[in-house]
Design an enzyme around this catalytic site. Structure first.
Site, mmCIF file in Angstrom:
data_model
loop_
_atom_site.group_PDB
_atom_site.id
_atom_site.type_symbol
_atom_site.label_atom_id
_atom_site.label_comp_id
_atom_site.label_asym_id
_atom_site.label_seq_id
_atom_site.Cartn_x
_atom_site.Cartn_y
_atom_site.Cartn_z
ATOM 1 N N SER A 198 0.784 -1.186 0.142
ATOM 2 C CA SER A 198 -0.096 -0.198 0.030
ATOM 3 C C SER A 198 1.004 1.515 0.011
ATOM 4 C CB SER A 198 -1.020 0.033 1.263
ATOM 5 O OG SER A 198 -0.175 -0.015 2.278
ATOM 6 N N GLY A 202 -2.001 -4.434 0.912
ATOM 7 C CA GLY A 202 -2.145 -5.822 1.737
ATOM 8 C C GLY A 202 -1.284 -6.716 1.182
ATOM 9 N N ASN A 256 3.918 -6.492 5.899
ATOM 10 C CA ASN A 256 2.638 -7.384 6.295
ATOM 11 C C ASN A 256 2.876 -8.678 6.744
ATOM 12 O OD1 ASN A 256 0.467 -5.521 5.369
ATOM 13 N ND2 ASN A 256 1.088 -5.701 3.361
ATOM 14 N N ASP A 288 -5.846 8.094 9.403
ATOM 15 C CA ASP A 288 -5.566 6.753 10.034
ATOM 16 C C ASP A 288 -4.341 6.646 10.791
ATOM 17 O OD1 ASP A 288 -3.600 6.552 8.084
ATOM 18 O OD2 ASP A 288 -4.917 5.084 6.817
ATOM 19 N N HIS A 315 -1.077 5.664 6.846
ATOM 20 C CA HIS A 315 -0.568 5.778 5.723
ATOM 21 C C HIS A 315 -0.172 7.426 5.223
ATOM 22 C CE1 HIS A 315 -2.798 2.149 5.414
ATOM 23 N NE2 HIS A 315 -1.936 1.810 4.321
#
Length: 234
Positions: A54, A91, A119, A202, A205
């Site tokens: 991402s 992801g 991840n 958030d 990011h």
């Protein structure tokens, strides 16, 4: 340090969960179509492929605000004949990257920038597996084109899994870079991680401004590679 650790903890959580399976499949289809069209339209240019998650995809931003697009602007301003292809997929894990590298490399690529692994850390995947997957990706890329330039983007994770895991994870990237004689971006999020003004709501990011800093971190390593390539070609 506390804010940086909190940022990384949140970052690792949302990085892996930032898209559902359907969205991921749609994004992969978009990447495949974009890869084909961008390369087809720039047959005379060398290709720089950004292969990541991402962060590379520019999650939450317009396509032109992601750091690969900013790199393209820098390249164009110098009159260099390179076309950037953004193959970032939100992801993505190293295992997922290993599985899709084949179709991503359907066309010739001159510079390959590998940004995967975060991840894996979230899921607590064994370090040996993450290392092996990254090595397989590097091996596959080199097999397709022995002369390709590879740049590996380093990543860090919070100490949730314990200090040994955290340290071992961080060390994967410089160790692989040294083993394979590839260029290393020490920490892609340097200067952005932990700064709320450079991250989206958030808290994870990067914003458009944050992506500009990511671009600088990449450009510091990428620019000398491109200049050397151009000099060799001449």
């Amino acid at each position: 340090m506390r804010s940086f650790t909190l940022f990384l903890s949140l970052f690792m959580f949302l990085l892996f969960n930032s898209c559902g399976e359907n969205t991921k499949k749609e994004d992969q289809k978009d990447i495949e179509e974009a890869t084909d069209s961008e390369v087809a339209n720039e047959d005379n240019n060398k290709v720089i492929l950004f292969f990541g998650d991402s962060l590379t995809a520019g999650y939450g931003l317009e396509q032109g605000e992601a750091f690969p697009a900013i790199i393209q602007q820098k390249i164009d301003s110098l009159g260099l004949s390179y076309q950037v292809v953004n193959a970032g997929l939100s992801g993505e894990t190293t295992s997922g990257g290993k599985n899709r590298i084949d179709w991503v490399l359907k066309q010739n690529v001159d510079v390959f920038i590998l940004e995967l692994g975060a991840n894996d850390g979230l899921r607590g995947i064994q370090l040996s597996e993450t290392r092996a997957n990254l090595q397989e990706i590097i091996d596959f890329v080199r097999e397709k084109n022995p002369d390709i330039e590879i740049i590996l983007a380093g990543m860090q994770i919070p100490p949730n899994m314990g200090q040994d895991y955290t340290t071992g994870f961080r060390n994967i990237f410089p160790e692989l870079a040294e083993k394979n004689n590839v260029q290393l971006i020490p920490f892609l999020l340097e200067g952005v991680a932990g700064d709320p003004e450079l991250n989206q709501q958030d808290g994870i990011h990067p914003t458009a401004e944050g992506q500009k800093i990511l671009a600088e971190n990449v450009w510091e390593v990428l620019k000398p590679v491109l200049m050397e390539e151009m000099e060799t070609a001449e």
